[in-house]
Design a protein around this motif. Structure first.
Motif, short mmCIF file in Angstrom:
data_model
loop_
_atom_site.label_atom_id
_atom_site.label_comp_id
_atom_site.label_asym_id
_atom_site.label_seq_id
_atom_site.Cartn_x
_atom_site.Cartn_y
_atom_site.Cartn_z
N ASP A 60 0.72 -1.22 -0.07
CA ASP A 60 -0.02 0.00 -0.15
C ASP A 60 0.80 1.18 -0.19
O ASP A 60 0.93 2.03 0.99
CB ASP A 60 -0.79 0.21 1.19
CG ASP A 60 -1.99 1.08 1.11
OD1 ASP A 60 -2.00 1.86 0.34
OD2 ASP A 60 -2.93 1.12 1.89
N PRO A 61 1.34 1.50 -1.31
CA PRO A 61 2.27 2.77 -1.44
C PRO A 61 1.57 4.38 -0.66
O PRO A 61 2.36 4.97 -0.25
CB PRO A 61 2.80 2.81 -2.80
CG PRO A 61 2.36 1.60 -3.11
CD PRO A 61 1.46 1.16 -2.58
N ASN A 62 0.39 4.25 -0.72
CA ASN A 62 -0.28 5.37 -0.57
C ASN A 62 -0.30 5.60 1.12
O ASN A 62 -0.24 6.51 1.47
CB ASN A 62 -1.75 5.47 -0.98
CG ASN A 62 -2.06 5.70 -2.77
OD1 ASN A 62 -1.06 6.35 -3.12
ND2 ASN A 62 -2.85 5.10 -3.30
N ASN A 66 1.52 8.46 3.38
CA ASN A 66 0.73 9.07 4.26
C ASN A 66 1.25 8.80 5.54
O ASN A 66 1.32 9.66 6.58
CB ASN A 66 -0.62 8.36 4.28
CG ASN A 66 -1.73 9.22 5.24
OD1 ASN A 66 -1.71 8.55 6.57
ND2 ASN A 66 -1.99 10.11 5.24
N PHE A 67 1.88 7.74 5.90
CA PHE A 67 2.69 7.75 7.32
C PHE A 67 3.83 8.35 7.43
O PHE A 67 3.96 9.11 8.54
CB PHE A 67 3.29 6.19 7.39
CG PHE A 67 3.57 5.64 8.67
CD1 PHE A 67 2.78 5.14 9.67
CD2 PHE A 67 4.94 5.84 8.91
CE1 PHE A 67 3.31 4.66 10.76
CE2 PHE A 67 5.64 5.56 10.17
CZ PHE A 67 4.80 4.86 11.14
N LEU A 68 4.63 8.84 6.40
CA LEU A 68 5.75 9.54 6.47
C LEU A 68 5.74 10.71 5.87
O LEU A 68 6.58 11.81 5.92
CB LEU A 68 7.07 8.81 5.93
CG LEU A 68 7.64 7.52 6.45
CD1 LEU A 68 8.60 6.75 5.61
CD2 LEU A 68 7.93 7.87 7.69
N ALA A 111 4.74 14.39 11.21
CA ALA A 111 3.55 14.07 10.54
C ALA A 111 2.17 14.44 11.59
O ALA A 111 1.32 14.45 11.45
CB ALA A 111 3.47 12.89 9.69
N THR A 112 2.58 13.49 12.95
CA THR A 112 1.31 13.62 13.69
C THR A 112 1.45 14.31 15.10
O THR A 112 0.50 14.57 15.49
CB THR A 112 1.50 12.00 14.27
OG1 THR A 112 2.55 11.71 14.88
CG2 THR A 112 1.29 11.06 13.01
N GLY A 113 2.86 14.69 15.67
CA GLY A 113 2.82 15.21 16.86
C GLY A 113 2.80 14.47 18.08
O GLY A 113 2.51 14.80 19.13
N GLU A 114 2.78 13.09 17.91
CA GLU A 114 2.81 12.06 18.85
C GLU A 114 3.90 12.49 19.69
O GLU A 114 4.96 12.93 19.72
CB GLU A 114 3.12 10.67 18.14
CG GLU A 114 1.85 10.14 17.63
CD GLU A 114 2.35 8.52 17.15
OE1 GLU A 114 2.39 7.87 18.20
OE2 GLU A 114 2.21 8.38 15.79
N PHE A 317 2.16 18.71 8.41
CA PHE A 317 2.82 18.28 9.23
C PHE A 317 2.05 18.78 10.45
O PHE A 317 2.21 19.73 11.39
CB PHE A 317 4.40 18.78 9.28
CG PHE A 317 4.94 18.63 8.25
CD1 PHE A 317 5.72 17.44 8.12
CD2 PHE A 317 5.04 19.29 6.88
CE1 PHE A 317 6.42 16.94 6.78
CE2 PHE A 317 5.64 19.15 5.86
CZ PHE A 317 6.35 17.99 5.81
N ARG A 318 0.99 17.85 11.14
CA ARG A 318 0.18 18.05 11.97
C ARG A 318 0.85 18.21 13.57
O ARG A 318 0.05 18.64 14.40
CB ARG A 318 -0.85 17.07 12.06
CG ARG A 318 -1.30 16.72 10.67
CD ARG A 318 -2.57 15.90 10.58
NE ARG A 318 -3.81 16.28 11.60
CZ ARG A 318 -4.74 17.05 10.67
NH1 ARG A 318 -4.35 17.46 9.62
NH2 ARG A 318 -5.85 17.26 11.39
N LEU A 319 2.07 18.31 13.73
CA LEU A 319 2.62 18.76 14.84
C LEU A 319 2.40 19.96 15.46
O LEU A 319 2.19 20.61 16.45
CB LEU A 319 4.22 18.46 14.83
CG LEU A 319 4.94 19.05 15.81
CD1 LEU A 319 5.25 17.88 17.19
CD2 LEU A 319 6.28 19.23 15.44
#
Length: 408
Positions: A60-62, A66-68, A111-114, A317-319
């Motif tokens: 699943d390249p998409n 999305n992950f990175l 990407a997430t701000g985790e 970049f949702r951070l």
């Protein structure tokens, strides 16, 4: 005799106290371990990074992108640039974290701000280790990409190319960029007091940026504390100084079609910024005539480029959408990293990068906080642009309907 007895009793009591303290300290001392067993199973394929490369990438390249926020080709290119800057040597005691894993964790963080702890549980890399290498990776990204992807034009011809894009795409001639500022919120230490406290009741640093017509940033000033007023952020910036001493190498003023006066090349901004010869802002909203309303509409169409650029940046970049739980220096570095990566992706992906399924402009804006004095020459230049936009050569067919329908 009594003295010897008293001395012996005191010595015995002291020994008892000392032994009691030693036993208590020994009992309370935690056993230190080199690494927890579940962290050591990182190389057994039980972490999210293994899933990223063995499942998402081929199947699943998409989802991988999305992950990175990067395609695999872009990731490999970026890794080749910074690998030597972030790699470490294995030791007899333990194996180092591979450069690939460091970059993957850093990109996921942006990407997430985790939190670092959340990333620890999914990657099996201890949060302390993550907290050390993420700033190192960000520093390497900025070092390698900033000279290529975040640089202001240096010649009049380069500025003219940006102006031509604004004219073609947004029907605003002689425009060399859209300017605005945004607050990047973070959790400032108590010792900082109100130094970073802004008018919205949060601690922040300011991202002041200039965007071209294709949503790329061509200038970014990051790090001014959020309590500084809008005028202060701009006036203390290198961009303001360059405008004042004419060191930007802007093209010479030229006559627009149907006009007699030569008009300078300008930056468009909102009313939070001072009107000057090379910086246009809207007319005040009080008692506007039709011609001035049309000018405000045309300027708004060009100025929204910077608004959209901030929105794309924050959604990729949702951070940046939530307060960052780091100190101001690291927040500044991370924000600059996001800006540089934004330009890198906008250059490499072109149209596909800026087409968001859901546009959400969430970065808090800098609003007007003080009045700005303007010169007669600057007001005359704005009036000449207003005349051009209301003339036959400079008008667009939809401008009157736009201000009627939206009551501009």
């Amino acid at each position: 005799m009594n003295r010897n007895l008293i001395a012996s009793s005191a010595l015995a009591a002291s020994v008892i106290v000392i032994m009691s303290c030693l036993l208590t300290k020994r009992r309370n001392k935690r056993t230190r371990i080199w690494s927890r067993n579940w962290l050591q199973r990182r190389n057994e394929g039980r972490d999210v990074l293994n899933m990223l490369n063995t499942e998402l990438l081929p199947e699943d390249p998409n989802a991988y992108t999305n992950f990175l926020r990067l395609t695999n080709d872009q990731f490999e290119y970026l890794l080749s640039l910074i690998s030597n800057e972030i790699c470490k040597q294995d030791t007899l005691m333990r194996e180092c974290i591979p450069s690939r894993s460091k970059l993957e964790v850093t990109l996921r963080f942006l990407a997430t701000g985790e939190t670092y702890r959340s990333l620890m549980y999914t990657t099996r890399i201890h949060e302390t280790t993550i907290s050390r290498f993420i700033p190192e990776v960000c520093q390497a990204i900025v070092l390698k990409l900033k000279p290529i992807y975040l640089k202001a034009p240096r010649t009049a011809e380069e500025w003219k190319k940006i102006s031509q894009d604004f004219d073609q795409l947004w029907q605003f001639p002689h425009c060399v960029g859209a300017l605005d500022g945004r607050h990047i919120t973070f959790r400032a230490p108590i010792s900082a007091g109100s130094y970073y406290y802004n008018y919205k009741g949060a601690n922040s640093i300011v991202l002041l940026a200039l965007a071209a017509a294709n949503y790329k940033f061509i200038y970014a000033n990051i790090g001014v504390n959020g309590r500084i007023s809008d005028g202060g952020v701009f006036q203390n910036s290198s961009l303001s100084r360059a405008l004042q001493d004419n060191s930007l190498s802007l093209p010479a003023p030229e006559v627009l079609p149907g006009m007699t006066e030569a008009l300078p090349y300008v930056i468009v901004a909102d009313d939070a910024f001072p009107l000057s010869k090379n910086l246009l802002k809207p007319y005040p909203d009080r008692g506007l005539g039709n011609d001035s309303r049309i000018f405000n509409y045309r300027l708004s169409r060009a100025r929204r480029i910077i608004e959209n650029s901030f929105g794309i940046l924050a959604n990729r970049f949702r951070l940046l959408l939530n307060p960052v739980n780091l100190d101001a220096e690291k927040v500044e570095l991370i924000t600059l990293t996001c800006v540089v990566l934004h330009n890198f992706l906008a250059t490499d992906n072109a149209q596909s990068y800026i087409e968001l399924e859901e546009f959400n402009e969430n970065l808090p804006k800098i609003n007007r906080q003080c009045g700005n004095r303007t010169s007669i020459a600057a007001r005359d230049i704005r009036d000449h642009f207003r005349s051009y936009f209301n003339s036959s050569p400079g008008s667009v067919p939809w401008q009157q309907n736009a201000i009627n329908n939206f009551n501009l």
